[in-house]
Design a protein around this motif. Structure first.
Motif, PDB file in Angstrom:
ATOM      1  N   LEU A  29       0.816  -1.218   0.000  1.00 44.00           N
ATOM      2  CA  LEU A  29       0.000   0.000   0.000  1.00 44.00           C
ATOM      3  C   LEU A  29       0.850   1.269   0.000  1.00 44.00           C
ATOM      4  CD1 LEU A  29      -2.875   1.141   0.127  1.00 44.00           C
ATOM      5  CD2 LEU A  29      -2.712   1.060   2.633  1.00 44.00           C
ATOM      6  N   LYS A  30       2.001   1.254   0.656  1.00 35.42           N
ATOM      7  CA  LYS A  30       2.836   2.447   0.768  1.00 35.42           C
ATOM      8  C   LYS A  30       3.876   2.559  -0.341  1.00 35.42           C
ATOM      9  CE  LYS A  30       2.330   2.741   5.803  1.00 35.42           C
ATOM     10  NZ  LYS A  30       3.045   2.812   7.103  1.00 35.42           N
ATOM     11  N   GLY A  31       3.859   1.650  -1.303  1.00 32.78           N
ATOM     12  CA  GLY A  31       4.815   1.736  -2.404  1.00 32.78           C
ATOM     13  C   GLY A  31       6.233   1.419  -2.002  1.00 32.78           C
ATOM     14  N   ASP A  32       6.398   0.452  -1.125  1.00 28.26           N
ATOM     15  CA  ASP A  32       7.728   0.048  -0.661  1.00 28.26           C
ATOM     16  C   ASP A  32       8.533  -0.509  -1.825  1.00 28.26           C
ATOM     17  OD1 ASP A  32       9.952  -1.046   0.555  1.00 28.26           O
ATOM     18  OD2 ASP A  32       8.847  -1.813   2.286  1.00 28.26           O
ATOM     19  N   LEU A  33       9.707   0.056  -2.050  1.00 32.54           N
ATOM     20  CA  LEU A  33      10.561  -0.364  -3.162  1.00 32.54           C
ATOM     21  C   LEU A  33      10.906  -1.848  -3.075  1.00 32.54           C
ATOM     22  CD1 LEU A  33      12.294   0.271  -5.649  1.00 32.54           C
ATOM     23  CD2 LEU A  33      14.128   0.972  -4.105  1.00 32.54           C
ATOM     24  N   ALA A  34      11.122  -2.344  -1.869  1.00 32.51           N
ATOM     25  CA  ALA A  34      11.512  -3.748  -1.699  1.00 32.51           C
ATOM     26  C   ALA A  34      10.391  -4.702  -2.108  1.00 32.51           C
ATOM     27  CB  ALA A  34      11.917  -3.992  -0.249  1.00 32.51           C
ATOM     28  N   LEU A  35       9.135  -4.230  -2.047  1.00 31.73           N
ATOM     29  CA  LEU A  35       7.992  -5.085  -2.393  1.00 31.73           C
ATOM     30  C   LEU A  35       7.559  -4.932  -3.840  1.00 31.73           C
ATOM     31  CD1 LEU A  35       5.817  -4.614   0.846  1.00 31.73           C
ATOM     32  CD2 LEU A  35       7.340  -6.520   0.276  1.00 31.73           C
ATOM     33  N   PRO A  37       7.413  -5.599  -7.591  1.00 34.07           N
ATOM     34  CA  PRO A  37       7.821  -6.750  -8.404  1.00 34.07           C
ATOM     35  C   PRO A  37       8.992  -6.441  -9.333  1.00 34.07           C
ATOM     36  CG  PRO A  37       5.446  -6.559  -8.370  1.00 34.07           C
ATOM     37  CD  PRO A  37       5.972  -5.308  -7.737  1.00 34.07           C
ATOM     38  N   CYS A  38       9.022  -5.204  -9.860  1.00 39.49           N
ATOM     39  CA  CYS A  38      10.083  -4.822 -10.796  1.00 39.49           C
ATOM     40  C   CYS A  38      11.060  -3.819 -10.176  1.00 39.49           C
ATOM     41  CB  CYS A  38       9.477  -4.247 -12.070  1.00 39.49           C
ATOM     42  SG  CYS A  38       8.463  -5.427 -12.997  1.00 39.49           S
ATOM     43  N   LYS A  39      10.992  -3.691  -8.846  1.00 37.46           N
ATOM     44  CA  LYS A  39      11.886  -2.804  -8.117  1.00 37.46           C
ATOM     45  C   LYS A  39      11.865  -1.385  -8.670  1.00 37.46           C
ATOM     46  CE  LYS A  39      12.980  -6.389  -5.758  1.00 37.46           C
ATOM     47  NZ  LYS A  39      12.172  -6.634  -4.536  1.00 37.46           N
ATOM     48  N   VAL A  40      10.638  -0.870  -8.828  1.00 34.18           N
ATOM     49  CA  VAL A  40      10.461   0.490  -9.343  1.00 34.18           C
ATOM     50  C   VAL A  40      10.284   1.445  -8.174  1.00 34.18           C
ATOM     51  CG1 VAL A  40       8.999   2.010 -10.707  1.00 34.18           C
ATOM     52  CG2 VAL A  40       9.467  -0.312 -11.498  1.00 34.18           C
ATOM     53  N   ASP A  41      11.131   2.460  -8.124  1.00 32.48           N
ATOM     54  CA  ASP A  41      11.058   3.473  -7.074  1.00 32.48           C
ATOM     55  C   ASP A  41       9.981   4.486  -7.462  1.00 32.48           C
ATOM     56  OD1 ASP A  41      11.353   5.507  -5.244  1.00 32.48           O
ATOM     57  OD2 ASP A  41      13.553   5.447  -5.287  1.00 32.48           O
ATOM     58  N   PRO A  42       8.978   4.724  -6.604  1.00 33.06           N
ATOM     59  CA  PRO A  42       7.927   5.703  -6.924  1.00 33.06           C
ATOM     60  C   PRO A  42       8.484   7.067  -7.303  1.00 33.06           C
ATOM     61  CG  PRO A  42       7.338   4.453  -4.975  1.00 33.06           C
ATOM     62  CD  PRO A  42       8.741   4.081  -5.292  1.00 33.06           C
ATOM     63  N   ALA A  43       9.658   7.414  -6.811  1.00 32.78           N
ATOM     64  CA  ALA A  43      10.250   8.713  -7.121  1.00 32.78           C
ATOM     65  C   ALA A  43      10.604   8.834  -8.598  1.00 32.78           C
ATOM     66  CB  ALA A  43      11.502   8.932  -6.265  1.00 32.78           C
ATOM     67  N   ASN A  44      10.736   7.693  -9.280  1.00 28.55           N
ATOM     68  CA  ASN A  44      11.097   7.709 -10.701  1.00 28.55           C
ATOM     69  C   ASN A  44       9.886   7.755 -11.631  1.00 28.55           C
ATOM     70  OD1 ASN A  44      13.882   7.574 -10.152  1.00 28.55           O
ATOM     71  ND2 ASN A  44      13.794   5.331  -9.945  1.00 28.55           N
ATOM     72  N   LEU A  45       8.688   7.758 -11.050  1.00 28.72           N
ATOM     73  CA  LEU A  45       7.472   7.809 -11.872  1.00 28.72           C
ATOM     74  C   LEU A  45       7.164   9.272 -12.201  1.00 28.72           C
ATOM     75  CD1 LEU A  45       5.346   5.109 -10.016  1.00 28.72           C
ATOM     76  CD2 LEU A  45       6.542   4.876 -12.203  1.00 28.72           C
ATOM     77  N   THR A  46       7.883   9.791 -13.150  1.00 34.16           N
ATOM     78  CA  THR A  46       7.760  11.200 -13.548  1.00 34.16           C
ATOM     79  C   THR A  46       6.644  11.391 -14.564  1.00 34.16           C
ATOM     80  OG1 THR A  46       9.341  10.904 -15.340  1.00 34.16           O
ATOM     81  CG2 THR A  46      10.235  11.486 -13.170  1.00 34.16           C
ATOM     82  N   ASP A  47       6.366  12.659 -14.874  1.00 33.55           N
ATOM     83  CA  ASP A  47       5.377  12.960 -15.900  1.00 33.55           C
ATOM     84  C   ASP A  47       5.771  12.350 -17.232  1.00 33.55           C
ATOM     85  OD1 ASP A  47       3.917  14.316 -14.045  1.00 33.55           O
ATOM     86  OD2 ASP A  47       4.417  16.329 -14.779  1.00 33.55           O
ATOM     87  N   ASP A  48       7.066  12.385 -17.561  1.00 30.87           N
ATOM     88  CA  ASP A  48       7.524  11.807 -18.831  1.00 30.87           C
ATOM     89  C   ASP A  48       7.258  10.309 -18.885  1.00 30.87           C
ATOM     90  OD1 ASP A  48       8.402  14.242 -19.749  1.00 30.87           O
ATOM     91  OD2 ASP A  48      10.484  13.955 -19.083  1.00 30.87           O
ATOM     92  N   VAL A  49       7.434   9.643 -17.738  1.00 27.82           N
ATOM     93  CA  VAL A  49       7.167   8.202 -17.687  1.00 27.82           C
ATOM     94  C   VAL A  49       5.687   7.919 -17.931  1.00 27.82           C
ATOM     95  CG1 VAL A  49       7.049   6.200 -16.140  1.00 27.82           C
ATOM     96  CG2 VAL A  49       9.107   7.609 -16.203  1.00 27.82           C
ATOM     97  N   PHE A  50       4.817   8.644 -17.242  1.00 30.66           N
ATOM     98  CA  PHE A  50       3.385   8.402 -17.404  1.00 30.66           C
ATOM     99  C   PHE A  50       2.895   8.828 -18.785  1.00 30.66           C
ATOM    100  CE2 PHE A  50       3.112   8.341 -12.633  1.00 30.66           C
ATOM    101  CZ  PHE A  50       2.651   7.043 -12.547  1.00 30.66           C
ATOM    102  N   ASN A  51       3.470   9.895 -19.352  1.00 27.06           N
ATOM    103  CA  ASN A  51       3.102  10.282 -20.710  1.00 27.06           C
ATOM    104  C   ASN A  51       3.429   9.165 -21.701  1.00 27.06           C
ATOM    105  OD1 ASN A  51       1.950  12.793 -20.267  1.00 27.06           O
ATOM    106  ND2 ASN A  51       3.912  13.877 -20.351  1.00 27.06           N
ATOM    107  N   PHE A  52       4.580   8.536 -21.527  1.00 29.31           N
ATOM    108  CA  PHE A  52       4.972   7.444 -22.410  1.00 29.31           C
ATOM    109  C   PHE A  52       4.025   6.246 -22.268  1.00 29.31           C
ATOM    110  CE2 PHE A  52       7.232   3.383 -22.928  1.00 29.31           C
ATOM    111  CZ  PHE A  52       7.532   3.460 -24.288  1.00 29.31           C
TER     112      PHE A  52
END
Length: 472
Positions: A29-35, A37-52
């Protein structure tokens, strides 16, 4: 500088559902990086990422720390699952969340309207026995408690019967309670009738054999349409109540006529009702499906195959049913002491009715004009010479119009498209048994010699498709 609308962050989150299993995973629920599945850090989910991921025409972000194959997978998942075909929600959210969802989808995907929501289905609160649930009233039901009390299938049955409209649904405990017995009774009947060695298996189809097959076909098509439109109460009406009524009429006709039921007919009926009830009462359907020797699971069985409804046959069946209702009322009102009972039948209309039907045929063009009754009144006033027939003409045209709306333009035929006498003759033992009469004859009013003794007042009550009884 900005006014943040409180609903704007919650009305396209359905799009996130399509990729949450890749980025966030389960129990995270809290977006824990360790949990992740693809080890995606929420901090890297930028506008450019979501636009793509969500928009067309945007290239892979060059500065992202997320692996390209993960972003490509997200994009593919979104394109596969979107748009949402159906959003189920509450009616009080129509003026806020649901409306804002449309606005936000239109704003984000302004160049791709095919990604906008395709449909909403809303409902109200749940009432219990037509009253608001309240612990103080003792009518507060929890799901587990309800299932333990009534069973899962009976609970689902009552939920389906609770209502289709946007108004508050009414869960009836009496409906759930009666469903238990009804489901058990029908399971027992299906088992017993399919094991009956006296069933007919010849190729000859009696009138009521064909009627039940036709009614089954009508229910198959009608319930499928209702379920597709999420009208479960309407679907239940067709696939259960109307199916039982048609079977009951067929069974009574066979018993009273001394004719065994037909194996092909009861088998089609039994298999059809088992599959049609599966969306509502799956446990019942699976049990019956296995008991009648079918392979696999009912839930995986294809929807029953149905031919188009035979409208003429439906009209014939309605004629028999309506006639029996009329005869039953007349028998109840008949004066004691009669020695002879005759069914009066005619294939022709009096001239004033023929003229009315011809006028209606002229006015009909895939439907009647909006001002039909106004035109009718004007025509009747100017064309009917006998003033006492003006009211009768208006009434006859009004009733015929309703018949046209129910069964189509064939209701305006100048003569009956089927032999009324043949239907009544084949069902005469059924009629006598239902009315508790020892003997019933038939007189065709078109035969002047045979109908000479029939009083004029009795003749006037008879019309094609409107047979009457004469007690003498």
């Amino acid at each position: 500088q900005w006014v943040i609308e409180s609903l704007s962050d919650s009305t396209i989150y359905m799009a996130y559902y399509t990729i949450a299993h890749i980025l966030q995973g389960e129990n995270n629920l809290k977006g824990d990086l360790a949990l992740s599945p693809c080890k995606v850090d929420p901090a890297n989910l930028t506008d450019d990422v979501f636009n793509f991921i969500y928009r067309k025409g945007f290239s892979m972000p060059e500065s992202t720390k997320i692996a390209p194959d993960i972003l490509e997978r997200c994009k593919k998942e979104f394109r596969y699952w979107y748009p949402m075909d159906l959003r189920v929600s509450a009616k009080d959210l129509i003026p806020n969340h649901l409306t804002m969802a449309l606005y936000n989808h239109a704003a984000i995907w302004d160049d791709e309207p095919e990604l906008w929501p395709k449909g909403y289905y809303t409902n109200g609160h749940v009432l219990v026995d037509a009253a608001k649930m309240s612990k103080s009233k003792g009518n507060f039901l929890m799901m587990e408690e309800t299932i333990n009390t009534f069973s899962a299938d009976a609970t689902r049955f009552a939920c389906a019967d609770a209502g289709d409209s946007i108004e508050d649904a009414n869960f009836s405990r009496a409906t759930a309670d009666s469903a238990i017995l009804s489901l058990i009774n029908e399971e027992t009947w299906i088992m017993e009738v399919l094991a009956d060695e006296d069933l007919r298996s010849d190729t000859e189809m009696k009138f009521m054999d064909s009627v039940l097959i036709n009614e089954t076909n009508r229910a198959i098509i009608g319930s499928a349409n209702s379920f597709s439109n999420m009208q479960f109460r309407e679907g239940l009406q067709k696939c259960w109540y109307e199916m039982l009524l048609a079977r009951n009429n067929y069974r009574s006709w066979c018993v009273d006529s001394g004719v065994p039921m037909h194996e092909t007919v009861v088998k089609k009926w039994s298999e059809a009702i088992t599959i049609m009830m599966c969306p509502i009462c799956p446990h019942w359907s699976e049990k019956v499906w296995k008991a009648i020797g079918k392979d696999g699971f009912a839930v995986k069985a294809p929807w029953p195959v149905a031919e188009d409804e035979d409208k003429l046959l439906s009209r014939q069946a309605k004629y028999l049913s309506d006639s029996l209702d009329t005869f039953r009322k007349q028998t109840g009102k008949a004066k004691k002491g009669f020695t002879k009972v005759s069914i009066l039948v005619t294939d022709s209309y009096p001239e004033w009715k023929l003229n009315t039907l011809k006028w209606m045929q002229e006015k009909y063009d895939d439907g009647f004009p909006a001002d039909f009754m106004k035109q009718l009144k004007s025509w009747a006033s100017s064309s009917v010479s006998d003033k006492k027939f003006i009211k009768l003409t208006m009434q006859f045209a009004s009733f015929t119009k309703k018949d046209v709306e129910d069964i189509g333009p064939s209701a305006m035929d100048l003569s009956m498209p089927f032999d009324q006498g043949e239907i009544l003759s084949e069902s005469i033992n059924y009629i006598k048994s239902q009315l508790n009469l020892k003997d019933v004859g038939m007189i065709k009013l078109d035969d002047e010699e045979a109908s000479a003794s029939v009083p004029a007042r009795n003749k006037e009550m008879v019309a094609p498709g409107k047979s009457q009884m004469w007690f003498s």
